[in-house]
Design a protein around this motif. Sequence first.
Motif, PDB file in Angstrom:
ATOM      1  N   TYR A   1      45.392  42.698  34.315  1.00 28.45           N
ATOM      2  CA  TYR A   1      44.354  41.710  34.037  1.00 28.45           C
ATOM      3  C   TYR A   1      44.410  40.610  35.099  1.00 28.45           C
ATOM      4  O   TYR A   1      45.488  40.178  35.499  1.00 28.45           O
ATOM      5  N   ASN A   2      43.230  40.181  35.527  1.00 25.20           N
ATOM      6  CA  ASN A   2      43.136  39.097  36.496  1.00 25.20           C
ATOM      7  C   ASN A   2      41.947  38.228  36.108  1.00 25.20           C
ATOM      8  O   ASN A   2      40.800  38.672  36.177  1.00 25.20           O
ATOM      9  N   SER A   3      42.232  37.000  35.704  1.00 12.88           N
ATOM     10  CA  SER A   3      41.178  36.133  35.200  1.00 12.88           C
ATOM     11  C   SER A   3      41.096  34.833  35.987  1.00 12.88           C
ATOM     12  O   SER A   3      42.114  34.153  36.182  1.00 12.88           O
ATOM     13  N   SER A   4      39.900  34.507  36.452  1.00 15.40           N
ATOM     14  CA  SER A   4      39.604  33.227  37.118  1.00 15.40           C
ATOM     15  C   SER A   4      40.520  32.970  38.304  1.00 15.40           C
ATOM     16  O   SER A   4      40.919  31.827  38.554  1.00 15.40           O
ATOM     17  N   ALA A   5      40.854  34.020  39.044  1.00 19.71           N
ATOM     18  CA  ALA A   5      41.795  33.858  40.159  1.00 19.71           C
ATOM     19  C   ALA A   5      41.381  34.577  41.433  1.00 19.71           C
ATOM     20  O   ALA A   5      41.847  34.210  42.515  1.00 19.71           O
ATOM     21  N   SER A   6      40.534  35.568  41.356  1.00 16.16           N
ATOM     22  CA  SER A   6      40.236  36.371  42.551  1.00 16.16           C
ATOM     23  C   SER A   6      39.634  35.535  43.675  1.00 16.16           C
ATOM     24  O   SER A   6      39.853  35.820  44.857  1.00 16.16           O
ATOM     25  N   HIS A   7      38.897  34.471  43.330  1.00 15.92           N
ATOM     26  CA  HIS A   7      38.226  33.662  44.343  1.00 15.92           C
ATOM     27  C   HIS A   7      39.195  32.865  45.201  1.00 15.92           C
ATOM     28  O   HIS A   7      38.813  32.275  46.208  1.00 15.92           O
ATOM     29  N   GLU A   8      40.471  32.849  44.807  1.00 15.98           N
ATOM     30  CA  GLU A   8      41.479  32.106  45.572  1.00 15.98           C
ATOM     31  C   GLU A   8      42.075  32.932  46.714  1.00 15.98           C
ATOM     32  O   GLU A   8      42.839  32.403  47.523  1.00 15.98           O
ATOM     33  N   PHE A   9      41.702  34.211  46.793  1.00 13.33           N
ATOM     34  CA  PHE A   9      42.317  35.118  47.765  1.00 13.33           C
ATOM     35  C   PHE A   9      41.292  35.591  48.798  1.00 13.33           C
ATOM     36  O   PHE A   9      40.288  36.214  48.447  1.00 13.33           O
ATOM     37  N   LYS A  10      41.583  35.304  50.047  1.00 15.72           N
ATOM     38  CA  LYS A  10      40.702  35.745  51.128  1.00 15.72           C
ATOM     39  C   LYS A  10      40.655  37.257  51.214  1.00 15.72           C
ATOM     40  O   LYS A  10      39.614  37.851  51.527  1.00 15.72           O
ATOM     41  N   LEU A  11      41.785  37.909  50.903  1.00 17.83           N
ATOM     42  CA  LEU A  11      41.876  39.365  51.001  1.00 17.83           C
ATOM     43  C   LEU A  11      42.169  39.958  49.629  1.00 17.83           C
ATOM     44  O   LEU A  11      43.187  40.621  49.427  1.00 17.83           O
ATOM     45  N   PHE A  12      41.276  39.731  48.691  1.00 17.95           N
ATOM     46  CA  PHE A  12      41.512  40.266  47.352  1.00 17.95           C
ATOM     47  C   PHE A  12      41.506  41.794  47.347  1.00 17.95           C
ATOM     48  O   PHE A  12      42.103  42.416  46.465  1.00 17.95           O
ATOM     49  N   SER A  13      40.864  42.392  48.330  1.00 25.83           N
ATOM     50  CA  SER A  13      40.870  43.856  48.433  1.00 25.83           C
ATOM     51  C   SER A  13      42.299  44.391  48.537  1.00 25.83           C
ATOM     52  O   SER A  13      42.595  45.490  48.052  1.00 25.83           O
TER      53      SER A  13
ATOM     54  N   MET B   1      44.631  31.845  50.529  1.00 31.04           N
ATOM     55  CA  MET B   1      45.148  31.681  49.175  1.00 31.04           C
ATOM     56  C   MET B   1      45.473  30.206  48.935  1.00 31.04           C
ATOM     57  O   MET B   1      45.991  29.523  49.810  1.00 31.04           O
ATOM     58  N   VAL B   2      45.163  29.722  47.736  1.00 34.99           N
ATOM     59  CA  VAL B   2      45.413  28.323  47.403  1.00 34.99           C
ATOM     60  C   VAL B   2      46.913  28.057  47.382  1.00 34.99           C
ATOM     61  O   VAL B   2      47.700  28.843  46.871  1.00 34.99           O
ATOM     62  N   GLU B   3      47.310  26.907  47.937  1.00 33.20           N
ATOM     63  CA  GLU B   3      48.722  26.560  47.999  1.00 33.20           C
ATOM     64  C   GLU B   3      49.274  26.258  46.601  1.00 33.20           C
ATOM     65  O   GLU B   3      48.584  25.636  45.782  1.00 33.20           O
ATOM     66  N   PRO B   4      50.522  26.658  46.319  1.00 28.32           N
ATOM     67  CA  PRO B   4      51.110  26.420  44.995  1.00 28.32           C
ATOM     68  C   PRO B   4      51.122  24.957  44.578  1.00 28.32           C
ATOM     69  O   PRO B   4      51.004  24.654  43.388  1.00 28.32           O
ATOM     70  N   ARG B   5      51.249  24.043  45.541  1.00 26.92           N
ATOM     71  CA  ARG B   5      51.370  22.626  45.173  1.00 26.92           C
ATOM     72  C   ARG B   5      50.111  22.115  44.468  1.00 26.92           C
ATOM     73  O   ARG B   5      50.196  21.169  43.677  1.00 26.92           O
ATOM     74  N   PHE B   6      48.969  22.718  44.731  1.00 23.93           N
ATOM     75  CA  PHE B   6      47.752  22.325  44.018  1.00 23.93           C
ATOM     76  C   PHE B   6      47.912  22.581  42.518  1.00 23.93           C
ATOM     77  O   PHE B   6      47.559  21.746  41.683  1.00 23.93           O
ATOM     78  N   PHE B   7      48.470  23.743  42.171  1.00 21.83           N
ATOM     79  CA  PHE B   7      48.639  24.083  40.765  1.00 21.83           C
ATOM     80  C   PHE B   7      49.785  23.304  40.122  1.00 21.83           C
ATOM     81  O   PHE B   7      49.770  23.075  38.918  1.00 21.83           O
ATOM     82  N   GLU B   8      50.760  22.902  40.934  1.00 19.91           N
ATOM     83  CA  GLU B   8      51.810  22.045  40.395  1.00 19.91           C
ATOM     84  C   GLU B   8      51.198  20.734  39.891  1.00 19.91           C
ATOM     85  O   GLU B   8      51.643  20.167  38.893  1.00 19.91           O
ATOM     86  N   THR B   9      50.168  20.277  40.582  1.00 18.54           N
ATOM     87  CA  THR B   9      49.523  19.004  40.228  1.00 18.54           C
ATOM     88  C   THR B   9      48.645  19.126  38.996  1.00 18.54           C
ATOM     89  O   THR B   9      48.659  18.258  38.119  1.00 18.54           O
TER      90      THR B   9
ATOM     91  N   MET C   1      37.435  28.926  48.764  1.00 16.14           N
ATOM     92  CA  MET C   1      36.818  29.799  47.769  1.00 16.14           C
ATOM     93  C   MET C   1      36.298  31.049  48.461  1.00 16.14           C
ATOM     94  O   MET C   1      35.638  30.963  49.492  1.00 16.14           O
ATOM     95  N   PHE C   2      36.603  32.199  47.900  1.00 16.44           N
ATOM     96  CA  PHE C   2      36.174  33.476  48.467  1.00 16.44           C
ATOM     97  C   PHE C   2      35.500  34.278  47.356  1.00 16.44           C
ATOM     98  O   PHE C   2      36.162  34.808  46.470  1.00 16.44           O
ATOM     99  N   VAL C   3      34.166  34.291  47.387  1.00 16.91           N
ATOM    100  CA  VAL C   3      33.412  34.965  46.338  1.00 16.91           C
ATOM    101  C   VAL C   3      32.629  36.134  46.925  1.00 16.91           C
ATOM    102  O   VAL C   3      32.335  36.173  48.120  1.00 16.91           O
ATOM    103  N   HIS C   4      32.270  37.089  46.063  1.00 17.28           N
ATOM    104  CA  HIS C   4      31.645  38.333  46.503  1.00 17.28           C
ATOM    105  C   HIS C   4      30.439  38.649  45.622  1.00 17.28           C
ATOM    106  O   HIS C   4      30.408  38.303  44.437  1.00 17.28           O
ATOM    107  N   THR C   5      29.473  39.316  46.193  1.00 19.86           N
ATOM    108  CA  THR C   5      28.319  39.761  45.425  1.00 19.86           C
ATOM    109  C   THR C   5      28.731  40.910  44.504  1.00 19.86           C
ATOM    110  O   THR C   5      29.817  41.491  44.651  1.00 19.86           O
TER     111      THR C   5
END
Length: 209
Positions: free
Chosen positions: A104-116, A1-9, A162-166
Amino acid sequence: MVEPRFFETIAPIYDFLTKLFMGGTYESMRKRMLNEDTSQMEILDLCCGTGYICNTIEAKRIVGLDQSDAMLARNAKVKRDNKTLIKGNAYQMPFKEEEFDRIYNSSASHEFKLFSRLLKKSYEILKPGGKIVIFDIYQPKNPVLSLFMNTFVRYAVERGIMFVHTKEEWRQMLQEAGFVVEELDVIRGLYIFARASKPLNTAVNQPNS
């Protein structure tokens, strides 16, 4: 998962970056995600960011969950009496079972290694008949688009995290969480749109343990 400090920036320019990231689908996908009457529903905007969904949707109750203080601060600039913003880790959603009508989840699932894991928790906190709606980048089969996704997008845009799925993997994850897939469409070759429901009779479609 992306660290919060990235989004703070990036919070001050996040909306601009999201419009670029969504490749011209910013308004059309929001319209598609919100294409029903939700005015009497209880809504969770999961990884709500600056409010792409929760500052537009009409609902009885709106809850936005995000881990970034800066993103939530920008979200909070839009005042809505029916909106509550919560700082929290999406892996540990602080909600009770069968609490929401829509997630709703938009433009965020790719940030999670275990989105399942998020899908299984979403299933638990949705009411029977409730739905989850997702939009994000995905893993294309087209070799040219796949190269673009796994080079430029992965390293120049997502900094290697980045964690993307087919499309097939998305269907499997949703079904294993217990959902019935209603829509699963590829958008412009680079994005996935999903809408899936929790059955009214959950006893016949329990998610795998």
